[in-house]
Motif scaffolding. Structure first.
Motif, mmCIF file in Angstrom:
data_model
loop_
_atom_site.group_PDB
_atom_site.id
_atom_site.type_symbol
_atom_site.label_atom_id
_atom_site.label_comp_id
_atom_site.label_asym_id
_atom_site.label_seq_id
_atom_site.Cartn_x
_atom_site.Cartn_y
_atom_site.Cartn_z
ATOM 1 N N ARG A 14 6.364 14.676 -5.447
ATOM 2 C CA ARG A 14 5.605 13.764 -4.581
ATOM 3 C C ARG A 14 5.510 14.368 -3.189
ATOM 4 N NH1 ARG A 14 7.618 7.655 -3.881
ATOM 5 N NH2 ARG A 14 6.083 6.971 -2.371
ATOM 6 N N ASP A 15 4.289 14.473 -2.669
ATOM 7 C CA ASP A 15 4.064 15.020 -1.328
ATOM 8 C C ASP A 15 3.835 13.842 -0.380
ATOM 9 O OD1 ASP A 15 3.148 16.284 1.033
ATOM 10 O OD2 ASP A 15 2.394 17.973 -0.139
ATOM 11 N N ASN A 46 -2.509 2.455 -4.398
ATOM 12 C CA ASN A 46 -1.826 2.853 -5.636
ATOM 13 C C ASN A 46 -2.008 4.342 -5.961
ATOM 14 O OD1 ASN A 46 -4.590 2.557 -6.276
ATOM 15 N ND2 ASN A 46 -4.127 2.063 -8.403
ATOM 16 N N GLU A 47 -2.557 5.127 -5.027
ATOM 17 C CA GLU A 47 -2.785 6.558 -5.234
ATOM 18 C C GLU A 47 -1.853 7.368 -4.335
ATOM 19 O OE1 GLU A 47 -7.461 6.648 -6.476
ATOM 20 O OE2 GLU A 47 -7.015 6.608 -4.332
ATOM 21 N N HIS A 48 -1.309 8.428 -4.900
ATOM 22 C CA HIS A 48 -0.362 9.280 -4.179
ATOM 23 C C HIS A 48 -0.655 10.737 -4.499
ATOM 24 C CE1 HIS A 48 2.233 5.834 -3.142
ATOM 25 N NE2 HIS A 48 1.737 5.349 -4.259
ATOM 26 N N ILE A 49 -0.329 11.604 -3.550
ATOM 27 C CA ILE A 49 -0.530 13.037 -3.741
ATOM 28 C C ILE A 49 0.782 13.667 -4.212
ATOM 29 C CG2 ILE A 49 -1.142 15.219 -2.624
ATOM 30 C CD1 ILE A 49 -3.479 13.222 -2.856
ATOM 31 N N TYR A 50 0.658 14.486 -5.239
ATOM 32 C CA TYR A 50 1.789 15.247 -5.783
ATOM 33 C C TYR A 50 1.395 16.712 -5.769
ATOM 34 C CZ TYR A 50 4.310 11.167 -7.564
ATOM 35 O OH TYR A 50 5.016 10.004 -7.671
ATOM 36 N N ARG A 51 2.392 17.587 -5.900
ATOM 37 C CA ARG A 51 2.098 19.013 -5.960
ATOM 38 C C ARG A 51 2.969 19.668 -7.026
ATOM 39 N NH1 ARG A 51 5.290 18.569 -1.400
ATOM 40 N NH2 ARG A 51 7.125 19.871 -1.471
ATOM 41 N N PHE A 138 -2.289 17.293 -6.871
ATOM 42 C CA PHE A 138 -2.732 16.297 -7.832
ATOM 43 C C PHE A 138 -2.823 14.940 -7.159
ATOM 44 C CE2 PHE A 138 -0.502 19.584 -10.067
ATOM 45 C CZ PHE A 138 -1.296 19.836 -11.171
ATOM 46 N N LEU A 139 -3.776 14.152 -7.605
ATOM 47 C CA LEU A 139 -3.923 12.765 -7.187
ATOM 48 C C LEU A 139 -3.414 11.923 -8.343
ATOM 49 C CD1 LEU A 139 -5.167 10.610 -5.242
ATOM 50 C CD2 LEU A 139 -7.253 10.832 -6.605
#
Length: 159
Positions: A14-15, A46-51, A138-139
């Protein structure tokens, strides 16, 4: 990382800093009464950025997704074609990759389910992109009551 010989397991991380910056962009537009750029994707709550950080880039072959959902619900994983820049807050819809990996856990079930064909194709696309990237973004969209704290995920590749 996986300890098995010939396997590489990379965690989806999680970024929070990037997610926060993208949310600030949204708030700034709201406060100013501004409009997003044409085609700009603004983060919903409800959206989060991951890497995914590739510790090794050459000759990766996608094997499987390893996702654990701590509660029933759905998570949609959308890759972005965007390379890292100091300001990723202007995520454009055209930068979102197809297919989307959709994973869910039903009420009372322990196993996570998905559309196998899309998840396989998406994983293979990630392995291809790993040849030219050190990091991929990623979203992740959480629905059905599922939250980021309830997700533990990684992607397993054969080296």
């Amino acid at each position: 990382m996986a300890a098995e010989a010939g396997l590489l397991e990379l965690p989806l991380t999680r970024d929070e800093q990037l997610t926060r910056r993208m949310r600030l962009r949204f708030q700034s537009l709201q406060q100013r009464g501004g409009r997003p750029q044409d085609g700009e994707k603004l983060l919903h709550p409800n959206e989060h950025i991951y890497r995914l950080e590739f510790s090794q880039q050459h000759q990766l072959r996608f094997l499987r997704w390893r996702l654990r959902l701590g509660a029933p619900g759905t998570v949609a994983v959308t890759g972005t074609s965007q390379h890292w820049t100091p300001d990723l807050t202007h995520l454009m819809r055209r930068q979102l990759l197809e297919p989307v990996g959709i994973f869910w856990r039903r009420l009372g079930a322990e196993e996570v389910e998905c559309n196998e064909a899309d998840a396989q194709e998406f994983g293979e696309r990630i392995a291809e992109l790993a040849r030219i990237r050190k990091v991929m973004y990623f979203l992740l969209t959480f629905t059905g009551g599922l939250e980021p704290a309830q997700l533990k995920g990684s992607i397993v590749f054969r080296v």
